[in-house]
Design an enzyme around this catalytic site. Structure first.
Site, PDB file in Angstrom:
ATOM      1  N   GLY A  36      38.842  47.524 -15.641  1.00  0.00           N
ATOM      2  CA  GLY A  36      39.835  48.526 -16.042  1.00  0.00           C
ATOM      3  C   GLY A  36      41.060  48.455 -15.146  1.00  0.00           C
ATOM      4  O   GLY A  36      40.950  48.225 -13.950  1.00  0.00           O
ATOM      5  N   ARG A  42      38.089  42.145 -20.009  1.00  0.00           N
ATOM      6  CA  ARG A  42      36.636  42.128 -19.803  1.00  0.00           C
ATOM      7  C   ARG A  42      36.154  40.856 -20.499  1.00  0.00           C
ATOM      8  O   ARG A  42      36.416  40.659 -21.675  1.00  0.00           O
ATOM      9  CB  ARG A  42      36.011  43.382 -20.398  1.00  0.00           C
ATOM     10  CG  ARG A  42      36.597  44.650 -19.754  1.00  0.00           C
ATOM     11  CD  ARG A  42      35.764  45.864 -20.023  1.00  0.00           C
ATOM     12  NE  ARG A  42      36.509  47.087 -19.760  1.00  0.00           N
ATOM     13  CZ  ARG A  42      36.489  47.742 -18.598  1.00  0.00           C
ATOM     14  NH1 ARG A  42      35.754  47.318 -17.609  1.00  0.00           N
ATOM     15  NH2 ARG A  42      37.191  48.857 -18.445  1.00  0.00           N
ATOM     16  N   ASP A  92      33.091  47.480  -9.707  1.00  0.00           N
ATOM     17  CA  ASP A  92      31.836  46.830  -9.305  1.00  0.00           C
ATOM     18  C   ASP A  92      31.396  45.737 -10.275  1.00  0.00           C
ATOM     19  O   ASP A  92      30.754  44.769  -9.865  1.00  0.00           O
ATOM     20  CB  ASP A  92      30.724  47.855  -9.043  1.00  0.00           C
ATOM     21  CG  ASP A  92      30.472  48.753 -10.223  1.00  0.00           C
ATOM     22  OD1 ASP A  92      31.256  48.684 -11.202  1.00  0.00           O
ATOM     23  OD2 ASP A  92      29.501  49.525 -10.184  1.00  0.00           O
ATOM     24  N   THR A 120      40.083  50.861  -8.993  1.00  0.00           N
ATOM     25  CA  THR A 120      39.600  51.642 -10.133  1.00  0.00           C
ATOM     26  C   THR A 120      39.959  53.108  -9.917  1.00  0.00           C
ATOM     27  O   THR A 120      39.864  53.598  -8.786  1.00  0.00           O
ATOM     28  CB  THR A 120      38.066  51.495 -10.337  1.00  0.00           C
ATOM     29  OG1 THR A 120      37.609  52.566 -11.189  1.00  0.00           O
ATOM     30  CG2 THR A 120      37.281  51.560  -9.050  1.00  0.00           C
ATOM     31  N   ASP A 171      38.286  55.483 -10.748  1.00  0.00           N
ATOM     32  CA  ASP A 171      37.064  56.292 -10.670  1.00  0.00           C
ATOM     33  C   ASP A 171      36.672  56.676  -9.235  1.00  0.00           C
ATOM     34  O   ASP A 171      35.921  57.626  -9.034  1.00  0.00           O
ATOM     35  CB  ASP A 171      35.883  55.549 -11.313  1.00  0.00           C
ATOM     36  CG  ASP A 171      36.154  55.169 -12.753  1.00  0.00           C
ATOM     37  OD1 ASP A 171      37.061  55.786 -13.361  1.00  0.00           O
ATOM     38  OD2 ASP A 171      35.484  54.270 -13.284  1.00  0.00           O
ATOM     39  N   ASP A 225      34.544  55.343  -7.323  1.00  0.00           N
ATOM     40  CA  ASP A 225      33.082  55.453  -7.398  1.00  0.00           C
ATOM     41  C   ASP A 225      32.370  54.354  -6.614  1.00  0.00           C
ATOM     42  O   ASP A 225      31.187  54.114  -6.827  1.00  0.00           O
ATOM     43  CB  ASP A 225      32.642  55.372  -8.875  1.00  0.00           C
ATOM     44  CG  ASP A 225      33.092  54.081  -9.543  1.00  0.00           C
ATOM     45  OD1 ASP A 225      33.953  53.376  -8.979  1.00  0.00           O
ATOM     46  OD2 ASP A 225      32.591  53.777 -10.641  1.00  0.00           O
ATOM     47  N   ARG A 235      33.830  57.579 -15.935  1.00  0.00           N
ATOM     48  CA  ARG A 235      32.553  56.987 -16.373  1.00  0.00           C
ATOM     49  C   ARG A 235      31.363  57.738 -15.776  1.00  0.00           C
ATOM     50  O   ARG A 235      31.312  58.945 -15.869  1.00  0.00           O
ATOM     51  CB  ARG A 235      32.530  55.498 -16.054  1.00  0.00           C
ATOM     52  CG  ARG A 235      33.607  54.769 -16.837  1.00  0.00           C
ATOM     53  CD  ARG A 235      33.445  53.308 -16.794  1.00  0.00           C
ATOM     54  NE  ARG A 235      33.328  52.849 -15.430  1.00  0.00           N
ATOM     55  CZ  ARG A 235      33.013  51.624 -15.086  1.00  0.00           C
ATOM     56  NH1 ARG A 235      32.768  50.741 -15.995  1.00  0.00           N
ATOM     57  NH2 ARG A 235      32.933  51.278 -13.827  1.00  0.00           N
TER      58      ARG A 235
HETATM   59  P1  ATP Z   1      36.061  49.305 -13.988  1.00  0.00           P
HETATM   60  O1  ATP Z   1      35.291  50.022 -12.906  1.00  0.00           O
HETATM   61  O2  ATP Z   1      37.469  49.697 -14.025  1.00  0.00           O
HETATM   62  O3  ATP Z   1      35.404  49.284 -15.330  1.00  0.00           O
HETATM   63  P2  ATP Z   1      34.861  46.748 -13.479  1.00  0.00           P
HETATM   64  O4  ATP Z   1      35.278  45.629 -12.591  1.00  0.00           O
HETATM   65  O5  ATP Z   1      33.575  47.445 -13.120  1.00  0.00           O
HETATM   66  O6  ATP Z   1      36.092  47.739 -13.542  1.00  0.00           O
HETATM   67  P3  ATP Z   1      33.620  45.496 -15.769  1.00  0.00           P
HETATM   68  O7  ATP Z   1      34.075  45.408 -17.177  1.00  0.00           O
HETATM   69  O8  ATP Z   1      32.302  46.096 -15.488  1.00  0.00           O
HETATM   70  O9  ATP Z   1      34.796  46.218 -14.980  1.00  0.00           O
HETATM   71  O10 ATP Z   1      33.617  44.005 -15.152  1.00  0.00           O
HETATM   72  C1  ATP Z   1      34.751  43.164 -15.273  1.00  0.00           C
HETATM   73  C2  ATP Z   1      34.335  41.778 -15.658  1.00  0.00           C
HETATM   74  O11 ATP Z   1      33.502  41.236 -14.626  1.00  0.00           O
HETATM   75  C3  ATP Z   1      33.479  41.665 -16.911  1.00  0.00           C
HETATM   76  O12 ATP Z   1      34.235  41.669 -18.085  1.00  0.00           O
HETATM   77  C4  ATP Z   1      32.793  40.323 -16.703  1.00  0.00           C
HETATM   78  O13 ATP Z   1      33.666  39.280 -17.031  1.00  0.00           O
HETATM   79  C5  ATP Z   1      32.576  40.309 -15.185  1.00  0.00           C
HETATM   80  N1  ATP Z   1      31.199  40.715 -14.899  1.00  0.00           N
HETATM   81  C6  ATP Z   1      30.699  41.955 -14.824  1.00  0.00           C
HETATM   82  N2  ATP Z   1      29.374  41.950 -14.539  1.00  0.00           N
HETATM   83  C7  ATP Z   1      29.039  40.652 -14.421  1.00  0.00           C
HETATM   84  C8  ATP Z   1      27.822  39.955 -14.138  1.00  0.00           C
HETATM   85  N3  ATP Z   1      26.682  40.595 -13.904  1.00  0.00           N
HETATM   86  N4  ATP Z   1      27.852  38.604 -14.127  1.00  0.00           N
HETATM   87  C9  ATP Z   1      28.991  37.928 -14.338  1.00  0.00           C
HETATM   88  N5  ATP Z   1      30.171  38.528 -14.611  1.00  0.00           N
HETATM   89  C10 ATP Z   1      30.199  39.854 -14.656  1.00  0.00           C
END
Ligand code: ATP
Length: 331
Positions: free
Chosen positions: A18, A79, A110, A133, A135, A137, A179
């Site tokens: 995000g 994503r 994360d 982020t 959040d 969090d 979230r």
């Molecule tokens: P936000 O907290 O704003 O949602 P985020 O980094 O947690 O941000 P995610 O969509 O969970 O957002 O993760 C971003 C990208 O990281 C995913 O679209 C994917 O490409 C990669 N990713 C997440 N989890 C994994 C995993 N277990 N293995 C490989 N790639 C991952």
């Protein structure tokens, strides 16, 4: 300086997951700190998806001029489900090699750090994370980039809602992002003087709400704000409001879902400064041969937290903040 890693010559930077206000300031800081250390800098566009597709651009100092004040992320974000696969990560590695990128800074949440961990277990390219982020969090840091701006956006919106709530004598249920985490709702609720705050980490809010509705009305308080975190287990602002309306048909109830406006806007001073501190620290960490760590801020100091820990642990909510809310609303 002499002990610093000599092998890093080209560094990649990208934003992932995000978007959050302040990500541009972080990219700027990483770019400028890397250039100051005589490294070449490459911006990877659209997160892991851009890495897989080789959507990579060289960044010079002027490329990051006048972006600090902009919301969103000029490198864009995405994503990527493909990066969750071995094949996807292999493509990403090929592109990093093609550009000669030998260290990477990932700015995201994360999920993005989980991706970095998967990748670094398979390939020998160090990644360092910066928490970005709204959040707030993440384990290991008091602060994530974007949180302060989002908090201020919520406060501005709710102040306006309060004007109309008090004019009409209505209870507004305001749903905010976050979230599964209640940080944004809890802090916004305190800053806006919400009567009740629903967050996923606590499960007694319905009782508190009922107390307010009976006690509040007896005390001639005819309007109010109930702050609801989107991930709350009670099912969201509409559901809670509906229940109240059935039980108390005499009360005028309204719902306001703030939505994606919370993610936009020019970053606050706090976000710009934190992003700059963390961006510079991320480059320093890579030069110091660190890998798979997140740069965090604890008690206003930079810390390095293993990504393994960050993705496993929960941040939880601050009991002092919960107590504040209790004291203020007890009379
Ligand atoms: P936000 O907290 O704003 O949602 P985020 O980094 O947690 O941000 P995610 O969509 O969970 O957002 O993760 C971003 C990208 O990281 C995913 O679209 C994917 O490409 C990669 N990713 C997440 N989890 C994994 C995993 N277990 N293995 C490989 N790639 C991952």
């Amino acid at each position: 300086m002499s002990e610093k890693r000599k092998s890093i010559k080209k560094i990649g930077v990208f934003t992932s997951g995000g978007d959050a206000p302040g990500m541009n300031a972080a990219v700027r800081a990483v770019t400028r700190a890397a250039l100051a250390n005589k490294l070449e800098v490459y911006g990877i566009r659209r997160g892991y998806q851009g890495m897989i597709e080789g959507d990579i651009i060289r960044l010079y100092s002027h490329d990051v001029s006048h972006i600090m004040n902009l919301g969103g992320t000029f490198l864009q974000t995405a994503r990527s489900s493909e990066f969750r696969t071995e094949e996807g990560r292999a493509k990403a590695y090929q592109h990093l090699k093609e550009f000669g990128i030998d260290a990477v800074v990932v700015i995201g949440g994360d999920g993005s750090f989980r991706g970095a961990l998967d990748f670094t277990q398979e390939y020998d390219i160090p990644f360092v994370g910066i928490p970005g982020t709204i959040d707030n969090d993440m384990y290991g840091t008091d602060y994530t980039i974007g949180f302060d701006t989002a908090l201020n956006t919520v406060i501005q919106a709710v102040d306006k809602i309060k004007d109309t709530a008090s004019s009409h004598g209505r209870i507004f249920f305001v749903e905010v992002m976050g979230r599964e985490a209640g940080q944004l709702a809890l802090n916004a609720g305190i800053a806006c003087g919400a009567e009740v705050i629903f967050i996923p980490e606590i499960h007694s809010e319905e009782v508190e709400l009922e107390k307010f509705l009976s006690k509040g009305f007896k005390n001639k308080k005819y309007s109010g704000i109930v702050m609801v975190a989107e991930g709350d287990t009670a099912g969201g602002a509409f559901k809670i409001a509906e229940k109240v309306q059935i039980k108390h048909p005499e009360i005028e109830v309204r719902v306001s879902i703030l939505g994606h406006m919370q993610r936009g806007g020019s970053p606050s001073a706090v976000d710009r400064i934190a992003a700059t501190q963390m961006g510079v620290a991320a480059v320093e960490a890579l030069l110091d041969d660190q890998k798979s760590v997140m740069i965090g801020l604890k008690n206003d100091s930079i810390v390095h937290v293993p990504l393994q820990k960050v993705v496993k642990m929960n941040r939880g909510v601050d009991n002092n903040m919960l107590n504040l809310q209790k004291v203020i609303n007890s009379v």
